[in-house]
Structure formats: structure tokens, C-alpha cells
Design an enzyme around this catalytic site. Sequence first.
Site, PDB file in Angstrom:
ATOM      1  CG  HIS A   1      -4.455   6.758   3.342  1.00 19.31           C
ATOM      2  ND1 HIS A   1      -4.308   6.442   4.765  1.00 19.31           N
ATOM      3  CD2 HIS A   1      -4.161   5.369   2.443  1.00 19.31           C
ATOM      4  CE1 HIS A   1      -3.967   5.140   4.825  1.00 19.31           C
ATOM      5  NE2 HIS A   1      -3.910   4.431   3.761  1.00 19.31           N
TER       6      HIS A   1
ATOM      7  CG  ASP B   1      -1.922  -1.067   1.156  1.00 22.29           C
ATOM      8  OD1 ASP B   1      -1.998  -1.733   0.054  1.00 22.29           O
ATOM      9  OD2 ASP B   1      -2.724  -1.032   2.181  1.00 22.29           O
TER      10      ASP B   1
ATOM     11  CG  HIS C   1       2.128  -0.214   4.459  1.00 22.91           C
ATOM     12  ND1 HIS C   1       2.015  -1.214   5.447  1.00 22.91           N
ATOM     13  CD2 HIS C   1       0.766   0.576   4.488  1.00 22.91           C
ATOM     14  CE1 HIS C   1       0.486  -1.085   5.832  1.00 22.91           C
ATOM     15  NE2 HIS C   1      -0.137  -0.053   5.288  1.00 22.91           N
TER      16      HIS C   1
ATOM     17  CG  HIS D   1      -4.602   2.523  -0.814  1.00 24.98           C
ATOM     18  ND1 HIS D   1      -5.213   1.848   0.083  1.00 24.98           N
ATOM     19  CD2 HIS D   1      -3.655   2.991  -0.117  1.00 24.98           C
ATOM     20  CE1 HIS D   1      -4.901   1.688   1.179  1.00 24.98           C
ATOM     21  NE2 HIS D   1      -4.001   2.553   1.297  1.00 24.98           N
TER      22      HIS D   1
END
Length: 223
Positions: free
Chosen positions: A104, A48, A196, A100
Site C-alpha cells: 500500500h 479496498d 474499505h 491493490h
Amino acid sequence: MRSPYPAAAALALALMLWVPTGASAQEPDYSEVVHGAPSSGIVALTFDAGNEGGGAAPQVLQTLRERGLHVTFFLSGHWVDHNTELARQMVADGHEIANHSYDHPDLTKLGADQIVWELDYTDQVISVVMGIHTRPYFRPPFGARNRRVLDVAAASGFRSIYWSLDSGDWLPHATAGVVAAKILRYVEPGDIVLEHVGSQETADALPVVLDELAQRGWHVGTV
């Protein structure tokens, strides 16, 4: 030891995604994906990228490139806007790119129109910068989702990809050793592993993880 079949591994995992009983072959399946088939022998590594900088992305990409492996990157539009060359390198290296959101947020706290904007605008950003689209896969930031979020996303053509194993690379006291140890202790074929791109700990742990997965005879693939 490297996986000799990265492309086959990616295809196999795509084919093994769970489809609910009774789902029509003619209708898109928007049920959330959290795990693949254990019999596949495949582990899906996913990375991510939220609002952080490029972080350890160059190191992660180099490690994967050296082994000829492809994974799935869930990118925020904000990250792509601020890391355009890294984003383009991901496409050039043959990785799968998914959505994504833009900046965020916790999608459960947004209205339907805002959720649609987060996903659609990110798709536009990625299309302009990277020359591809992100449908049908997205991952909700923080893993925050409920039935409403999933339904709104599905109406816009997006299917949630969750995870079955969290590497813990985002925790305050994470180290490369701890990240590698957690993944290798709990991972099983069919797992979708959360990592990540901003984590140096993940970048440092990645060669150890990949070498051990290869030793076990498991393949690394995309979602």
C-alpha cells in the site's frame, strides 16, 4: 428488497465501461475507468483492503451473502498474507478480486521497477492463496497516480479503476449514519463507490445502503 439479477448486473457493468473513441477492438484498453454508463441502472460497490487487519470484512461478506450480491474487492498482498481465510471466502462467495499493490505505498513516489514489483508480486500472492489472478484491474493506493504510474501499470497488463464517489468511511469522524447518508445522497447509476473492508462504519451502513438502492430500482454489481 434484494436485487434479483446480481450476475446480470455484474456482467452489464463490465460491458458498459467507457472505451475511448478510436480504440481498436484488437488492442487492450488501459485507459483509467472512473465511471460507468448512467443508463445501466448499476452501482459498482468496491472495497479496498490495504495494510489493516480483517476489520469488518466478515460482516461485509455476510451482508452481501444474505442478499446474493457480488462486489469488487481491491486487495493488497499484505492483507491477503495476513487474512488468508477471509481472502478465500471472498472467492468462494463469488466476488471479483483486483490488485491493490503489496504494501500500500504511494506509487507516484516509486520507480518503475518498484511499481511493477508491487503489482506483479501481489498477483503472485493472490494466485497462490486464492487460486486466481488479478489482471487487468488494479486500484492505486490512496488514489495516488499520474501518467507515469498508469503507463507502467499498463505495460504490466493492469488498468486503473478509480472511483466517482468516495464514501468517506476512512475519515476520523465517520459514523455509519454519515457514511450511509453520503452515499445515498450523491450516488447515481454508473457510479463506482469507494469503501474499505477495515471500516466498521461501512459494515454497519451497508444494509441501509443496499436496501435503499434496491428501493430505487438500481442494481449492485462488480466492476
